[in-house]
Design a protein around this motif. Structure first.
Motif, short mmCIF file in Angstrom:
data_model
loop_
_atom_site.label_atom_id
_atom_site.label_comp_id
_atom_site.label_asym_id
_atom_site.label_seq_id
_atom_site.Cartn_x
_atom_site.Cartn_y
_atom_site.Cartn_z
N SER A 42 4.98 13.44 -3.62
CA SER A 42 4.53 13.11 -2.27
C SER A 42 5.27 14.00 -1.28
O SER A 42 6.49 14.07 -1.30
CB SER A 42 4.83 11.64 -1.94
N HIS A 78 0.95 8.32 -3.11
CA HIS A 78 1.27 6.89 -3.13
C HIS A 78 2.77 6.59 -3.26
O HIS A 78 3.16 5.43 -3.29
CB HIS A 78 0.51 6.21 -4.26
N SER A 81 5.17 6.27 2.44
CA SER A 81 4.36 5.83 3.58
C SER A 81 4.61 6.73 4.80
O SER A 81 4.14 6.44 5.89
CB SER A 81 4.70 4.38 3.94
N ASN A 115 -9.34 12.66 -5.57
CA ASN A 115 -9.11 11.51 -6.43
C ASN A 115 -9.30 11.96 -7.87
O ASN A 115 -10.29 12.64 -8.18
CB ASN A 115 -10.09 10.37 -6.12
N MET A 215 -1.88 3.52 -7.75
CA MET A 215 -1.79 2.45 -6.76
C MET A 215 -2.41 1.17 -7.30
O MET A 215 -3.58 1.16 -7.67
CB MET A 215 -2.48 2.86 -5.47
N VAL A 219 -2.48 -3.38 -3.22
CA VAL A 219 -1.97 -2.63 -2.07
C VAL A 219 -3.06 -2.40 -1.03
O VAL A 219 -2.88 -2.74 0.15
CB VAL A 219 -1.30 -1.32 -2.51
N VAL A 347 6.74 -0.65 -5.04
CA VAL A 347 5.32 -0.55 -4.75
C VAL A 347 4.81 -1.87 -4.18
O VAL A 347 5.10 -2.94 -4.71
CB VAL A 347 4.51 -0.17 -6.01
#
Length: 637
Positions: A42, A78, A81, A115, A215, A219, A347
């Motif tokens: 990330s 994921h 944030s 994705n 994820m 969530v 998570v």
């Protein structure tokens, strides 16, 4: 930058659809790579070339230990944030790829902005799973290291790690299935037919792979339903609760507290932080498998509690206790308890660093009293979860003990298995390392085949002596009691995680996803056909609300069909369209979510009776938002 590093037997992935407008143009082909270190990555706000180079240097140093020279850089939003803008993130990812190739690493990169479906097999050795975090600020503060240095040798403050946590990685476990008759069967010999959930749980526990690479369904649900969300202004694992979520959480807190008080728990309140070098506390820290937050204040090092044990034990040490008062039960609902979970494991609501834990300790005279109390609390835990909305089919039990304890207390352990009525996963040790002689926990198995512990209880055979907790027996002598550690529900946040995951599973099987009616923020929604009926609808709402039922009114400018659809998307249990016909007849056509929107004609009194049956015996809180939907802000974009 956050990286989840997994040494893998193989990974297979295939791009499915574009997730971002900035997604790179590629061919949708399946890729299969073997014996490779996968870097789920990330890119966070502020990351730059220095960050990418530091990450690659650390990975390169680690590859030598693994005796592999092949990596896959897998963009994976994921883990954070606090994400960078897509265009900037793509540049950092490409720079990371180019630098890795310059360093002679056989480098692959998954496409950015897509994705992807993937299957991964992770190796089982202790170094196979690593989690790292980098920021430009921390990199600037670290002295330059030789590229071959182990990242563990970096000059930084090491967080304290308890001896118990280190032991978890080295203790030899023998895994069995405890059958309903109390007999133990080695897990490899057990036939799991009819126990698929138990098989998933056993695989998860035995592998001890806690890292999250996809994820979980709860969530996006917690965000869309405006229950909770990540808090970018805090440490990962600390979440913000919106009005609906705060109401749900508060109702659960009230319910569990009332049940423990009915059981006989005396509610207390204790500090959040304690002296890291207090003799009893320091000793206990090394017997509990959890990472701590440590902070400095004046001349002291303090740690944030991970349970209510510390305060309750110090309180019990100062108390004068007679055998006539045993079992003595102390209770606190900790808001919050703190554990420094690994970043790759944090998570949603499943695994947090700050969580609300109902914690009830019972001080017992001996094993006979402890076992009797243990059984009472076992029943309490099953009933609490059932009333929350989680039944036996939703969870599995893990029980942990030594071979010697099983031999001495086989009949008692068998009685627990018989009462549960389902096979239980048993982790058996040759010798006891932790402070407990027996522990069980109820584990919810989610849609990814991963599990999280909810209710738990333990028989603690060490801490009374460690904290010098005593009671006076029949002869006037002082004795150390046994201590039972119980959380009847587990962390409140995890209960909500389990309810959302269960709802998602039910949706996948064709049912309408919903929360239990007593936890639904809006229980009844009234939708006037036009504004001219608003006054009458408000009168209906007042008639319903005086019966401790949460009711709201959709007075928005949307079409009737959109209002109904939005009520369905909010999982409102009872939806009523109100027009002239309903007002004149006094009969309402009620859409009932439990029956996938099937309609039933009910009077106001019948509606109130139907809803009241669903919430009887549960705590009540008023509507957490304005009655009129037009008055409500939108918390989640």
């Amino acid at each position: 930058m956050r990286i989840l590093q997994l040494h893998s037997n193989f990974i297979t992935y295939k791009p499915v659809e574009k997730e971002l407008a900035q997604a790179e143009e590629i061919e949708k082909t399946e890729v299969h790579l073997e014996d490779i270190v996968v870097l789920f990555t990330s890119i966070e706000e502020g990351d730059n070339d220095n960050v990418s180079q530091k990450a690659v240097n650390d990975v390169r140093a680690f590859l030598g230990k693994l005796k592999v020279n092949k990596i896959l850089i897998y963009p994976f939003a994921h883990l954070s944030s606090n994400l960078s803008k897509p265009s900037e993130a793509f540049n950092v990812i490409k720079a990371m790829e180019e630098f890795a190739k310059q360093k002679g690493i056989d480098t692959y990169r998954a496409p950015f902005g897509w994705n992807k479906q993937f299957t991964i097999s992770i190796k089982g050795h202790p170094l196979a799973e690593q989690a790292r975090a980098y920021t430009p600020e921390t990199i600037a503060a670290v002295e330059t290291q030789a590229e071959s240095a182990n990242m563990c040798d970096l000059k930084k403050d090491e967080e304290p790690v308890s001896a118990a946590l280190k032991a978890e990685d080295t203790l030899k476990s023998f895994w069995h299935i405890l059958q309903v008759d109390g007999s133990l069967v080695p897990v490899e010999e057990f036939k799991f037919k009819g126990n698929s959930n138990l098989q998933k749980f056993a695989n998860y526990e035995i592998k001890k792979t806690r890292a999250v690479t996809v994820m979980p369904p709860h969530v996006p649900l917690m965000k869309r339903l405006e229950i909770a969300d990540y808090e970018p202004g805090s440490d990962p694992g600390n979440v913000r609760w919106y009005p609906k979520g705060r109401m749900i959480k508060s109702l659960l807190e009230q319910y569990v507290t009332s049940r423990v008080q009915e059981y006989g728990g005396m509610e207390v309140e204790t500090p959040l932080m304690y002296d890291f070098h207090h003799p009893s506390l320091a000793s206990y820290l090394n017997r509990f498998p959890a990472r701590q937050y440590v902070l400095k204040s004046e001349d002291k090092e303090l740690f944030l509690r991970f349970a209510a044990c510390f305060g309750q034990f110090l309180m019990a040490h100062d108390a004068q206790i007679s055998y006539k008062q045993l079992p003595l039960k102390l209770f606190e609902l900790t808001r919050y308890s703190f554990r420094r979970e690994k970043s790759g494991e944090v998570v949603g609501l499943k695994r947090l660093r700050a969580f609300t834990m109902p914690d009830c300790h019972a001080f017992c005279a001996d094993y006979d009293q402890a076992k009797k109390e243990f059984m009472t609390r076992f029943d309490l835990c099953l009933d609490v979860l059932n009333n929350i909305g989680l039944v036996k089919d939703d969870y599995e039990i893990a029980m942990r003990f030594t071979k010697d304890f099983y031999a001495e207390h086989k009949e008692f352990i068998a009685s627990l298995a018989t009462k549960f009525g389902k096979p239980i996963l048993a982790e058996v040790w040759n010798e006891r390392f932790f402070y407990f002689a027996l522990k069980w926990d109820l584990n919810f198995v989610d849609n990814q085949g991963k599990a999280a512990a909810l209710s738990t209880d333990q028989i603690d055979v060490e801490n009374a002596k460690r904290y010098d907790i005593t009671y006076v027996d029949e002869t006037g002598e002082k004795q150390n009691p046994l201590i039972l550690h119980c959380s009847p529900s587990g962390a409140i946040e995890r209960d909500i995680y389990a309810l959302l995951e269960k709802a998602y599973f039910e949706q996948m099987t064709g049912k309408a996803p919903m929360l239990p009616v007593w936890l639904s923020p809006t229980q009844v929604r009234l939708i006037p056909i036009s504004d001219k009926f608003l006054d009458k609808v408000e009168q209906l709402a007042q008639q319903i609300a005086i019966n401790s039922i949460r009711v709201d009114i959709d007075d928005s400018a949307s079409t009737l069909q959109k209002k109904i659809r939005e009520a369905e998307q909010e999982w409102v249990p009872y939806v009523i369209v109100v027009g002239e016909k309903e007002i004149e007849s006094g009969t309402l056509s009620v859409r009932i979510r439990e029956f996938k929107g099937a309609q039933e004609s009910l009077t106001i009194d019948q509606l109130v009776s139907k809803v009241s049956e669903k919430i009887v015996g549960k705590p009540y809180k008023p509507l957490p938002l304005p009655v009129y939907l037009s008055k409500r802000p939108q918390f989640h974009g």
